[in-house]
Scaffold this motif. Structure first.
Motif: not given
Length: 103
Positions: A7-8, A47-52, A80-87
């Protein structure tokens, strides 16, 4: 078979630390969920956070997605998010050694 989720999240300008901290708050309760083998945050420039994530089964992942910890996470990060996460849901492609060829 295990399932890996990538998830980004893109932070709003100036909210990079806020987003990361909001995600961090969710880690302990998600780590305690049945089937969670991995839930790890990573930063990327811009400013991107990657969740694994890694879940033991598809069913346990689905249970996680319907559980309160995910609702809490969404509530925490929303400002705090600019858009929906990309999953993306990923399935392993066996290659190399079992310890080095898969997450």
């Amino acid at each position: 078979m295990s399932v890996v989720v990538l998830a980004t999240f893109q932070a709003k300008d100036g909210d990079e630390r806020n987003l990361l901290n909001a995600l961090r708050e969710s880690v302990p309760e998600i780590h305690s969920e049945a089937g969670c083998d991995l839930f790890a945050l990573h930063e990327e420039d811009g400013g991107r956070i990657i969740l694994i994530e890694k879940w033991q089964t598809e069913e346990l992942l689905e249970a996680h997605l319907a559980a309160e910890p995910v609702a809490n996470l969404v509530r925490r990060i929303e400002p705090f998010v600019a858009a929906d996460p990309v999953v993306s849901r990923l399935k392993a492609v066996p290659a190399g050694t079992s310890s080095q060829g898969s997450v």
